[in-house]
Write a protein that holds these residues in place. Structure first.
Motif, PDB file in Angstrom:
ATOM      1  N   ARG A  51       0.815  -1.211   0.000  1.00 43.39           N
ATOM      2  CA  ARG A  51       0.000   0.000   0.000  1.00 43.39           C
ATOM      3  C   ARG A  51       0.855   1.269   0.000  1.00 43.39           C
ATOM      4  O   ARG A  51       0.498   2.252  -0.645  1.00 43.39           O
ATOM      5  CB  ARG A  51      -0.949   0.015   1.193  1.00 43.39           C
ATOM      6  N   VAL A  52       1.988   1.272   0.721  1.00 44.33           N
ATOM      7  CA  VAL A  52       2.820   2.472   0.784  1.00 44.33           C
ATOM      8  C   VAL A  52       3.471   2.755  -0.561  1.00 44.33           C
ATOM      9  O   VAL A  52       3.532   3.899  -1.023  1.00 44.33           O
ATOM     10  CB  VAL A  52       3.883   2.333   1.891  1.00 44.33           C
ATOM     11  N   VAL A  95      -1.682 -11.236  -0.988  1.00 44.85           N
ATOM     12  CA  VAL A  95      -1.396 -10.637   0.317  1.00 44.85           C
ATOM     13  C   VAL A  95      -1.259  -9.136   0.146  1.00 44.85           C
ATOM     14  O   VAL A  95      -0.486  -8.670  -0.707  1.00 44.85           O
ATOM     15  CB  VAL A  95      -0.103 -11.196   0.952  1.00 44.85           C
ATOM     16  N   VAL A  96      -1.993  -8.371   0.945  1.00 41.44           N
ATOM     17  CA  VAL A  96      -1.882  -6.914   0.949  1.00 41.44           C
ATOM     18  C   VAL A  96      -1.192  -6.499   2.247  1.00 41.44           C
ATOM     19  O   VAL A  96      -1.664  -6.816   3.332  1.00 41.44           O
ATOM     20  CB  VAL A  96      -3.265  -6.247   0.845  1.00 41.44           C
ATOM     21  N   VAL A  97      -0.059  -5.825   2.110  1.00 36.26           N
ATOM     22  CA  VAL A  97       0.715  -5.339   3.258  1.00 36.26           C
ATOM     23  C   VAL A  97       0.965  -3.852   3.065  1.00 36.26           C
ATOM     24  O   VAL A  97       0.756  -3.300   1.981  1.00 36.26           O
ATOM     25  CB  VAL A  97       2.055  -6.096   3.400  1.00 36.26           C
ATOM     26  N   ASP A  98       1.437  -3.179   4.102  1.00 34.67           N
ATOM     27  CA  ASP A  98       1.814  -1.779   3.928  1.00 34.67           C
ATOM     28  C   ASP A  98       3.108  -1.676   3.128  1.00 34.67           C
ATOM     29  O   ASP A  98       3.200  -0.880   2.195  1.00 34.67           O
ATOM     30  CB  ASP A  98       1.965  -1.085   5.295  1.00 34.67           C
ATOM     31  N   GLU A  99       4.101  -2.512   3.487  1.00 36.49           N
ATOM     32  CA  GLU A  99       5.372  -2.446   2.758  1.00 36.49           C
ATOM     33  C   GLU A  99       6.189  -3.693   3.050  1.00 36.49           C
ATOM     34  O   GLU A  99       6.213  -4.191   4.176  1.00 36.49           O
ATOM     35  CB  GLU A  99       6.154  -1.191   3.195  1.00 36.49           C
ATOM     36  N   LEU A 100       6.846  -4.219   2.034  1.00 41.37           N
ATOM     37  CA  LEU A 100       7.756  -5.333   2.213  1.00 41.37           C
ATOM     38  C   LEU A 100       9.068  -4.833   2.830  1.00 41.37           C
ATOM     39  O   LEU A 100       9.477  -3.687   2.580  1.00 41.37           O
ATOM     40  CB  LEU A 100       8.058  -6.016   0.874  1.00 41.37           C
TER      41      LEU A 100
END
Length: 285
Positions: free
Chosen positions: A159-160, A273-278
């Motif tokens: 997302r970021v 998978v939805v994350v803010d940032e890897l």
């Protein structure tokens, strides 16, 4: 214009998932999705908790939001690839834990589309899968009544960075910039999966099929009334001017070329998978 549409069923947005037609599927050949019998028995010294009988009046899990009572996915932000999927071969009672309470029935199809759900955990002979039509929830299944299939692909959305990366066998293959959910309608975090696909209902989708995911809006009342009960989707748009911005109703929007590649390569049941940032940007970024 400029507002992405969440993927909805016929009761919500006038269109549904597309059942596979006759002949070979357009994604993934037999070697990619070879089925094997389910093998979930524990070691001989570990008993399998028995499954309580399921009342016949339990709800069936379909395209509408899933019933409450299922447990949280404790690893929902884990980007470790899920490499096995589960295909029900009959109506299955889904429980809130191994040997726990039956909550609903998991069906072999949803809206006429064969269901493949990623396997998230195994415990004492029971199998936990990502729950369809819900966010960050698991359903537990006792042994029997399903087959398993290999899952090679994974989609990770950041997302970021406004970034979608397609992985195969754990290796990043391609990365695209995306637009995501606007304030108050953010793209839901966590693990989900590709539920099915549908033709574009309007020209704003650029003439490219749409993926429906297993996830739904975190706040169903935040979306326009015409989208209530809809699913989050991955799709393209009639222009690319909003990539890298928060402009959708929760969907993940990428380029037409990127969407066509995903449709050609990534089959139903593949984890998302939805994350803010890897922690580290993919090599393809």
């Amino acid at each position: 214009m400029g507002v992405a549409v969440l993927l909805g069923g016929s009761a919500y947005a006038g269109w549904t998932l597309t059942p596979p037609g006759p002949g070979p599927a357009p994604v993934a050949g037999p070697s990619d999705r070879a089925e094997v019998p389910s093998t979930t028995l524990p070691p001989l010294d570990e008993p399998v908790p028995s499954a309580a009988p399921a009342p016949e009046d339990l709800p069936e899990i379909d395209y509408a939001p899933s019933p409450a009572g299922f447990p949280d996915d404790p690893d929902t932000l884990d980007t470790t690839p899920l490499t096995e999927g589960l295909r029900p071969t009959r109506r299955l009672a889904a429980y809130d834990g191994p040997g726990g309470r039956p909550v609903a029935f998991l069906m072999p199809t949803i809206s006429g589309v064969p269901l493949t759900v990623p396997i998230a955990r195994r415990e004492r002979g029971w199998t936990a899968v990502l729950l369809p039509s819900a966010n960050r929830k698991l359903a537990w299944l006792p042994p029997g009544g399903f087959r398993t299939v290999a899952l090679r692909d994974q989609i990770v959305v950041e997302r970021v960075a406004y970034r979608l990366t397609w992985f195969r066998d754990g290796v990043a293959r391609r990365t695209w910039q995306v637009s995501l959910g606007q304030h108050g309608q953010e793209t839901p975090l966590g693990r989900t999966f590709v539920l099915g696909r549908t033709p574009p209902p309007e020209s704003v989708y650029g003439g490219v099929d749409i993926y429906a995911l297993g996830s739904i809006p975190d706040d169903p009342d935040s979306v326009p009334p015409s989208l209530r009960g809809a699913h989050i989707g991955i799709h393209t748009w009639y222009h690319d001017g909003e990539l890298g911005r928060k402009t959708t109703n929760g969907c993940i929007r990428l380029t037409p070329g990127g969407q066509r590649m995903l449709l050609a390569e990534v089959p139903e049941g593949s984890p998302v998978v939805v994350v803010d940032e890897l922690p580290t940007a993919p090599a393809t970024a």
